[in-house]
Design a protein around this motif. Structure first.
Motif, short mmCIF file in Angstrom:
data_model
loop_
_atom_site.label_atom_id
_atom_site.label_comp_id
_atom_site.label_asym_id
_atom_site.label_seq_id
_atom_site.Cartn_x
_atom_site.Cartn_y
_atom_site.Cartn_z
N ALA A 1 0.83 -1.21 0.00
CA ALA A 1 0.00 0.00 0.00
C ALA A 1 0.86 1.26 0.00
O ALA A 1 0.49 2.27 -0.61
CB ALA A 1 -0.93 0.00 1.21
N ASP A 2 2.00 1.21 0.70
CA ASP A 2 2.89 2.37 0.83
C ASP A 2 2.09 3.65 1.08
O ASP A 2 2.16 4.61 0.31
CB ASP A 2 3.74 2.52 -0.44
N PRO A 3 1.33 3.69 2.17
CA PRO A 3 0.40 4.82 2.38
C PRO A 3 1.11 6.10 2.78
O PRO A 3 2.17 6.09 3.41
CB PRO A 3 -0.48 4.32 3.54
N ASP A 4 0.52 7.22 2.38
CA ASP A 4 1.01 8.53 2.84
C ASP A 4 0.56 8.79 4.27
O ASP A 4 1.26 9.45 5.04
CB ASP A 4 0.49 9.64 1.93
N PRO B 1 7.85 -2.13 8.32
CA PRO B 1 8.26 -0.94 7.53
C PRO B 1 7.35 0.26 7.79
O PRO B 1 6.70 0.77 6.87
CB PRO B 1 8.15 -1.44 6.09
N TRP B 2 7.32 0.70 9.05
CA TRP B 2 6.49 1.86 9.36
C TRP B 2 7.01 3.11 8.67
O TRP B 2 6.24 3.97 8.25
CB TRP B 2 6.46 2.10 10.87
N GLY C 1 8.54 9.92 6.97
CA GLY C 1 8.19 9.72 5.57
C GLY C 1 6.71 9.54 5.32
O GLY C 1 6.26 9.50 4.17
N ARG C 2 5.93 9.40 6.37
CA ARG C 2 4.47 9.33 6.25
C ARG C 2 3.86 9.81 7.56
O ARG C 2 4.56 9.96 8.56
CB ARG C 2 3.98 7.93 5.90
N TRP C 3 2.58 10.08 7.54
CA TRP C 3 1.90 10.59 8.73
C TRP C 3 1.16 9.47 9.45
O TRP C 3 0.52 8.62 8.81
CB TRP C 3 0.87 11.66 8.36
#
Length: 580
Positions: free
Chosen positions: A50-53, A80-81, A114-116
């Protein structure tokens, strides 16, 4: 991407836990927890795919991330948070603190690189204004999104003020050192009145219109130049503040007005865009952003009088309320001069009555009040009918900001009643809401009587469900806040019993945390039997039917009482029906 536990929204720290659910791209996958290693591997695969933002969680800060940390250490697997592979992001420890007369719990924070990560259970701004509102405030305050999500709206407001002060070259005090000025008792009584309130007449009313000042207190600060440094300035005669004998500067524009004016204008633009667009997505985004700005503006007034605010001063706070009282009186006088009768007024809103009231004359009145006060007034709507319930302690008096009514377009508006309270069981709130939905079908005040039998039938059906034991424990749960450590309670109140029951199972609640409980045995002499934590309510539970019946009839009576069916009459009818 959303991560949460399936089932009812019960704090997993309190014991009950379902399967972990991961939702992304419109698809929901359940991750079986019986095999922790498989759960970790599956979750890692989902995160990579998914590699979510944004990762939205429920109880993520307080339970999910700590639990995943424990499993990662146990099986030596790194989830991989973080997008850039950095070690765990910034964290903040949990704490309890005292604020404005109550204990507040701030859970630990888990930030990602790198993401929220946003925990929906540990954020005010996101809960009230959504992601668009959160981003809007982050841009204005220059606070990173993940940090802002876990920050109070007051801190965001303070950051906006500090930013403007820095941009304007104003020295920022490290700590506030200005004490409140001395006042005589007479001066204090005059200045510290707060907002003006006219109590409503109890009962049900028709042909009522509601008019609201737009962002009254922030607009007063901006328009009348109310700021700590502009009050009683030595540079000019200034402009007199009504009633309290103070002045505001007429030569220099203060810091607070310079901060608020762009926010007021921006919110007005968002509201205009929301009302004009036909695109549902754009309407939602504009509404979230204007709502976020509304909270900033609301907070600005409180921070003006906050003792620790760097740019706060209680005398400026009092000046704002003095202007507010004067403007509300002007609105009242204007309405009465136009032939309307004032029913109720509170701070920035008035409810007026006139037989056969029309939209046109209401709009004309709003325009006239706006012209006279020089502050925009909007018509909230005209009610088909409006109920002001009486006070429970003083039945002859109405209660400010406690009412229910239906606008002519069919919209229901409720303030101050059980269905708006956070500590009301869902069953009770839904019962009150169902009664209102029946009465909302009335086209006018005169039609309400014909719908009373239907409303009473709804109540009877709901009560029968309760008596038959068909209500799920989650629908009967009451949420209370723990004010101290469980072992420090000296009286066996319901909150203490529930917190101590969890403690006996190894679950310690900190001051400020909420506990969900079900009333189980009201007449039992053993306090420990009165309530049961929701997390440990079994399917074959038994509840305190009398307690919930009392709460239900109280909620129903708040709506039906002004129509002749108060709580005591409803209880008598129920007893009569049971005898039959």
């Amino acid at each position: 991407m959303e991560l949460k536990l399936e089932g009812e929204a019960i704090n997993p720290r309190h014991g009950r836990r379902g399967c972990l659910e991961a939702t992304f791209d419109g698809e929901t996958r359940q991750l079986e927890g019986s095999d922790p290693l498989l759960l970790l591997e599956t979750l890692a695969g989902i995160l990579r795919k998914a590699d979510p933002d944004v990762i939205l969680t429920q109880w993520g800060d307080s339970w999910l991330f700590p639990e995943m940390d424990r499993l990662e250490q146990r099986f030596r697997i790194d989830l991989p948070w973080h997008r850039n592979g950095r070690p765990p992001g910034t964290t903040r420890k949990a704490r309890s603190y005292f604020s404005y007369g109550r204990i507040v719990r701030q859970e630990a924070s888990r930030f990602l690189a790198g993401r929220w990560h946003i925990d929906a259970r540990n954020t005010f701004i996101f809960r009230e204004s959504g992601l668009d509102g959160l981003v809007e405030i982050a841009r204005l305050s220059r606070i990173p999104v993940q940090q802002l999500a876990r920050t109070s709206i007051g801190t965001a407001m303070s950051s906006i003020e500090l930013l403007r002060a820095h941009q304007d070259g104003i020295l920022i005090p490290w700590r506030k050192q200005e004490a409140e000025e001395f006042k005589t008792a007479e001066e204090l009584l005059t200045a510290d009145k707060g907002g003006l309130v006219f109590l409503p007449p109890t009962g049900v009313h028709g042909d009522v219109a509601e008019l609201d000042f737009a962002s009254l207190y922030p607009t007063i600060m901006a328009k009348f130049n109310v700021s700590p440094e502009t009050l009683d300035c030595p540079c000019c005669p200034g402009r007199n503040v009504p009633e309290i004998g103070r002045r505001t500067c007429a030569r220099r524009r203060g810091l607070i007005p310079r901060v608020l004016s762009p926010l007021i204008e921006k919110r007005a633009r968002y509201k205009s865009m929301r009302n004009e667009t036909t695109d549902p997505a754009l309407r939602r985004r504009c509404d979230q952003r204007q709502n976020a700005l509304k909270w900033i503006l609301v907070t600005s007034f409180g921070y003006l009088g906050y003792k620790n605010a760097r740019f706060g001063r209680i005398e400026a706070h009092e000046a704002v309320t003095a202007y507010g009282r004067e403007l509300l009186l002007q609105a009242k006088e204007t309405a009465e001069a136009a032939g309307f009768a004032l029913l109720h007024a509170i701070v920035d809103s008035i409810w007026i009555h006139k037989q056969g009231i029309t939209e046109r004359e209401t709009k004309e009145l709003a325009e006239e009040i706006s012209r006279r006060t020089e502050i925009a007034v909007a018509v909230e709507g005209i009610y088909r009918w409006l109920i002001f319930p009486p006070s429970r302690t003083r039945p002859g008096l109405g209660v400010p900001n406690r009412y229910a009514g239906v606008f002519r377009d069919g919209t229901i508006k409720v303030r101050g009643l059980e269905l708006r309270r956070r500590d009301t069981p869902r069953f009770v709130a839904e019962t009150q809401e169902a009664i209102l939905a029946v009465l909302a079908r009335a086209g006018s005040l005169q039609d309400l009587g014909a719908l009373l039998p239907s409303a009473l039938s709804v109540l009877d059906a709901r009560v029968q469900e309760l008596l038959d034991g068909r209500i799920a424990p989650a629908d009967l749960a009451v949420t209370k806040q723990v004010s101290q450590n469980p072992e420090d309670y000296t009286r066996a109140c319901d909150t203490a019993v529930a917190a101590q029951s969890l403690l006996a199972r190894g679950i310690r609640l900190a001051p400020g945390e909420n506990v969900q409980m079900v009333y189980s045995a009201g007449g039992d002499r053993d306090p420990a039997s009165r309530v049961r934590p929701l997390a440990f309510s079994s399917p074959d539970y038994s509840c305190d039917t009398e307690k919930y019946l009392d709460l239900t009839l109280r909620a129903a009576g708040a709506i039906l009482g002004p129509l002749g069916w108060d709580e005591s009459r409803l209880a008598e009818q129920l007893r009569h029906a049971q005898r039959r």
